[in-house]
Design an enzyme around this catalytic site. Structure first.
Site, PDB file in Angstrom:
ATOM      1  N   LYS A  54       6.466 -16.549  -3.095  1.00 20.90           N
ATOM      2  CA  LYS A  54       5.569 -17.695  -3.276  1.00 20.90           C
ATOM      3  C   LYS A  54       6.288 -18.812  -4.038  1.00 20.90           C
ATOM      4  O   LYS A  54       7.253 -18.552  -4.775  1.00 20.90           O
ATOM      5  CB  LYS A  54       4.338 -17.280  -4.093  1.00 20.90           C
ATOM      6  CG  LYS A  54       3.382 -16.326  -3.396  1.00 20.90           C
ATOM      7  CD  LYS A  54       2.227 -15.982  -4.331  1.00 20.90           C
ATOM      8  CE  LYS A  54       1.239 -15.044  -3.670  1.00 20.90           C
ATOM      9  NZ  LYS A  54       0.460 -15.692  -2.604  1.00 20.90           N
ATOM     10  N   ARG A  78      -4.037  -7.112   2.815  1.00 20.44           N
ATOM     11  CA  ARG A  78      -4.582  -6.454   4.006  1.00 20.44           C
ATOM     12  C   ARG A  78      -3.856  -5.137   4.298  1.00 20.44           C
ATOM     13  O   ARG A  78      -4.445  -4.215   4.875  1.00 20.44           O
ATOM     14  CB  ARG A  78      -4.489  -7.400   5.203  1.00 20.44           C
ATOM     15  CG  ARG A  78      -3.077  -7.824   5.572  1.00 20.44           C
ATOM     16  CD  ARG A  78      -3.041  -9.055   6.457  1.00 20.44           C
ATOM     17  NE  ARG A  78      -3.478 -10.247   5.740  1.00 20.44           N
ATOM     18  CZ  ARG A  78      -3.584 -11.445   6.289  1.00 20.44           C
ATOM     19  NH1 ARG A  78      -3.283 -11.616   7.577  1.00 20.44           N
ATOM     20  NH2 ARG A  78      -3.987 -12.482   5.588  1.00 20.44           N
TER      21      ARG A  78
END
Length: 520
Positions: free
Chosen positions: A298, A372
């Site tokens: 990130k 996920r």
């Protein structure tokens, strides 16, 4: 000989860790041993005190009768007229030097909407406004049992604080008691102790877990904190899977996300059985205790917020704590899929293929779509081993849901209309509102992989929140009623709300608590 010995000793020291350091992860120095400052204790009475700080709930501009003496009432009515105070929801008027009170706060609940919710919110705002008031606090306004208990809940949530790391010029807020005045004080006290105090405790647990820095809360310590919170609570069973156990079960997605970190992953299940023999409601949460993005790193700006990427798991544990401590007549299983996503030398790479415990395979195109992945194995494990009657996922899953709904709603995705309606109803009742989003059949086609069963992202954009939900649902048996809540826009408060001081919101604890109580 002497010089040779010294040389060997120096060489040995250069390659051998200092005593006690080989197994240290992080600095080995705790940032604090302090506790948070104490909050005000809450009790109930049928009589309004004649001193201290007084909070009066106002529906409109008319002062409730029989609250204060006639002289004080006249002064208050004059102040209301002068300030043109109308008692609208969310408004307040603070006054000093009236009667025998150190301070009087008129707080508006309005005449529209749900009165119990409005009172809860008004009380939470009063708690924040009176944080530094060095007087006992009384709250009144013709409150019945339900309204008084709601006022207590609001005050408890509003006065939450996270200050254990403050050391310079730390000011300890006053801890004078809070007295809620009701025409049924005994009934309100019973309701508070039997239900609402446990709900406040569950919200606090979630906020504490989420506010803590990632060098304090990581998979192992998340488990320790939750165990301590439940203690010996009746009808609770806790199960924790470590990495060797998960590898033996073939849980490659949950272990895989954490393989770049020195802090090992965990799968934690807290089962509470307070009902009959019916199938439990399973609640599975994303518990990424820090998300660097892994190899798909990130940007640095704002990355600190990723300590809160375990909010879904924290909220679920808070909800189960509330249900268990209030002895709710329900069966629930809270699941925390816990990993730290770091770009270590052993970390996953874009292009890797991993498999879940059921044997389904996933091509990883972006290691920053990791939440996920951990929920895939967690969903399959709880369905295979606990046979739930329904399953709800909760996760800070996508930035795209923030773009769609901002911080007003969480995104709701579901294949089951009845469960979706129950989630919407629980959100409306608690003020934690959701907005149902589409799950188009084409989303699954978009996520097909050329070399595996599914890929974890679709490169080039698209409906990110819907695609993420589709991926999570791919690992839930279609016979199981399923819903997914994307809470990326609501898990953190950049500014204080009525019952939410700035920081971790604990959003979802109340919703899940209400959902479990009403789901059959």
């Amino acid at each position: 000989m002497h010089r040779t010995f010294i040389a060997l000793a120096l060489a040995s020291a250069a390659i051998t860790p200092a005593f006690g350091q080989a197994d240290v992860i992080g600095s080995g120095v705790s940032p604090s041993a302090a506790a948070h400052s104490q909050t005000r204790p809450i009790s109930f009475s049928a009589t309004v005190p004649t001193s201290g700080a007084l909070v009066i709930m106002m529906r409109n501009s008319t002062l409730p009768t029989d609250i204060v003496d006639m002289t004080t009432a006249q002064a208050l009515n004059a102040a209301i007229a002068a300030a043109k105070f109308e008692g609208k929801e969310g408004t307040s008027l603070s006054l000093r030097g009236i009667g025998s009170y150190a301070r009087i706060v008129l707080t508006g609940t309005g005449e529209e909407g749900d009165r119990v919710t409005n009172i809860r919110n008004a009380s939470g705002k009063a708690a924040q406004d009176l944080r530094d008031e060095s007087q006992p606090v009384s709250i009144t306004g013709g409150l019945n049992q339900d309204e008084a208990a709601a006022a207590a809940l609001g005050y408890a949530m509003g006065q939450y604080r996270f200050d254990r790391y403050k050391t310079v010029d730390r000011k300890t807020p006053p801890t004078n008691p809070v007295l809620i005045v009701s025409n049924d004080a005994q009934g309100a006290d019973s309701l508070w102790k039997s239900r609402h105090s446990a709900l406040a405790e569950g919200v606090s647990l979630s906020r504490d877990l989420t506010n803590e820095p990632a060098n304090v809360i990581y998979p192992e310590t998340f488990v320790e904190r939750v165990r301590a919170a439940f203690g010996n609570t009746a009808n609770v069973k806790i199960e924790v899977l470590d990495e060797p156990m998960m590898r033996k079960l073939g849980m490659g997605t949950l272990v895989g996300v954490g393989q770049g970190s020195r802090r090992p992953s965990r799968l934690m299940l807290v089962e509470y059985r307070g009902g009959a023999d019916g199938a439990p409601l399973a609640m599975v949460g994303k518990g990424i205790t820090f998300d660097s993005g892994g190899t798909s790193l990130k940007p640095g700006a704002g990355m600190w917020e990723m300590k809160a990427d375990m909010s879904g798991a924290a909220n679920i544990m808070g909800a189960v704590l509330s249900l268990a401590k209030s002895k709710a007549q329900v069966n629930v299983i809270g699941v925390a899929a816990l990993s730290e996503n770091m770009p270590g030398g052993n970390a996953q790479r874009p292009g890797d293929v991993v498999r879940t415990m059921s044997g389904k395979t996933i091509e990883i195109l972006n290691t920053d779509a990791e939440g996920r992945l951990v929920m895939a194995d967690a969903n399959e494990y709880v369905i295979a081993n606990k046979k739930p009657g329904a399953l709800v996922n909760m996760a800070t899953l996508t930035g795209s849901i923030v773009g769609a709904l901002n911080d007003e709603y969480a995104g709701l995705f579901s294949r089951d209309d009845r469960l979706a309606a129950a989630v919407v109803a629980a959100g409306t009742a608690t003020g934690e509102e959701v907005w149902r989003m589409p799950l188009h059949k084409n989303y699954l086609d978009d996520m097909k992989s050329d070399i595996a069963d599914i890929k974890n992202v679709v490169e080039g954009g698209g409906p990110g929140a819907g695609l993420g939900a589709t991926f999570v649902g791919f690992f839930v048996d279609k016979a199981v009623p399923w819903a997914h809540l994307d809470i990326a826009g609501v898990n953190w408060a950049d500014k204080a709300g009525p019952v939410t001081p700035k920081g971790a919101s604990g959003w979802g604890v109340q919703l899940l608590d209400a959902l479990a109580r009403n789901w059959r």
